[in-house]
Motif scaffolding. Sequence first.
Motif, PDB file in Angstrom:
ATOM      1  N   UNK A   1      29.921  28.296  44.745  1.00 30.68           N
ATOM      2  CA  UNK A   1      29.707  29.874  44.690  1.00 30.68           C
ATOM      3  C   UNK A   1      28.266  29.958  45.296  1.00 30.68           C
ATOM      4  N   UNK A   2      27.332  29.068  45.036  1.00 27.62           N
ATOM      5  CA  UNK A   2      26.002  29.288  46.023  1.00 27.62           C
ATOM      6  C   UNK A   2      26.016  28.974  47.347  1.00 27.62           C
ATOM      7  N   UNK A   3      26.958  28.087  47.819  1.00 27.49           N
ATOM      8  CA  UNK A   3      26.957  27.567  49.387  1.00 27.49           C
ATOM      9  C   UNK A   3      27.727  28.532  50.185  1.00 27.49           C
ATOM     10  N   UNK A   4      28.904  29.096  49.576  1.00 23.42           N
ATOM     11  CA  UNK A   4      30.080  29.663  50.602  1.00 23.42           C
ATOM     12  C   UNK A   4      29.786  30.895  50.679  1.00 23.42           C
ATOM     13  N   UNK A   5      29.599  31.612  51.752  1.00 24.31           N
ATOM     14  CA  UNK A   5      29.522  33.045  51.745  1.00 24.31           C
ATOM     15  C   UNK A   5      30.849  33.683  51.457  1.00 24.31           C
ATOM     16  N   UNK A   6      31.951  33.131  51.658  1.00 24.44           N
ATOM     17  CA  UNK A   6      33.185  33.830  51.123  1.00 24.44           C
ATOM     18  C   UNK A   6      33.515  34.042  49.828  1.00 24.44           C
ATOM     19  N   UNK A   7      32.474  33.374  49.053  1.00 24.64           N
ATOM     20  CA  UNK A   7      32.291  33.698  47.483  1.00 24.64           C
ATOM     21  C   UNK A   7      31.327  34.412  46.931  1.00 24.64           C
ATOM     22  N   UNK A   8      30.798  35.318  47.956  1.00 23.77           N
ATOM     23  CA  UNK A   8      29.504  36.170  47.699  1.00 23.77           C
ATOM     24  C   UNK A   8      29.832  37.005  46.583  1.00 23.77           C
ATOM     25  N   UNK A   9      30.923  37.679  46.387  1.00 27.15           N
ATOM     26  CA  UNK A   9      31.064  38.677  45.437  1.00 27.15           C
ATOM     27  C   UNK A   9      31.544  38.118  44.098  1.00 27.15           C
ATOM     28  N   UNK A  10      31.849  37.075  44.154  1.00 27.85           N
ATOM     29  CA  UNK A  10      32.253  36.208  42.844  1.00 27.85           C
ATOM     30  C   UNK A  10      30.790  35.737  42.290  1.00 27.85           C
ATOM     31  N   UNK A  11      29.990  35.302  43.318  1.00 34.68           N
ATOM     32  CA  UNK A  11      28.518  34.984  42.904  1.00 34.68           C
ATOM     33  C   UNK A  11      27.689  36.167  42.388  1.00 34.68           C
ATOM     34  N   UNK A  12      27.717  37.240  42.797  1.00 38.35           N
ATOM     35  CA  UNK A  12      27.101  38.354  42.567  1.00 38.35           C
ATOM     36  C   UNK A  12      27.420  38.648  41.192  1.00 38.35           C
ATOM     37  N   UNK A  13      28.547  38.235  40.539  1.00 39.97           N
ATOM     38  CA  UNK A  13      28.913  38.745  39.366  1.00 39.97           C
ATOM     39  C   UNK A  13      28.214  37.761  38.134  1.00 39.97           C
TER      40      UNK A  13
END
Length: 143
Positions: A42-54
């Motif tokens: 979640x921290x490393x992959x930009x494609x998980x940005x929305x998930x990380x922001x939660x």
Amino acid sequence: MSDTSAATQTPQRDDSAEVTPYDLIGGEAAVRALTDRFYDLMDLEPRFAELRAMHPEDMAGARDNLFWFLSGWLGGPQLFVERKGHPMLRRRHMPFSIGEKERDQWVQCMVQAMEEEGVDDALRTRLAVSFFQTADFMRNREG
């Protein structure tokens, strides 16, 4: 649909000789490694940005909660239940806006974590279906 339906996607641990997904993954250390890789991605992959922001900046609590939950959900020790009671997944996730994009990012992140942690292909496929069903149950908005 009730909160218990999501938890029934994977059989619970039985004291018989049945081998559980928890056992097949490799037990406590492997479930912890899978959880840690999931959050690292979640921290490393930009494609998980929305998930990380939660998630909060410090994800230590989230890591522990998921590890505890997965332990029991995969058929191992019921660590989450022992510490926090029934998971009540849908209720616990209601404060977060979860749509298809967030669901899909969660599942993709978990599948990648399983791949990178060496979860057997057949088990990974089986778990991906259950993870999708559970994540889809968490959706609380369209889109």
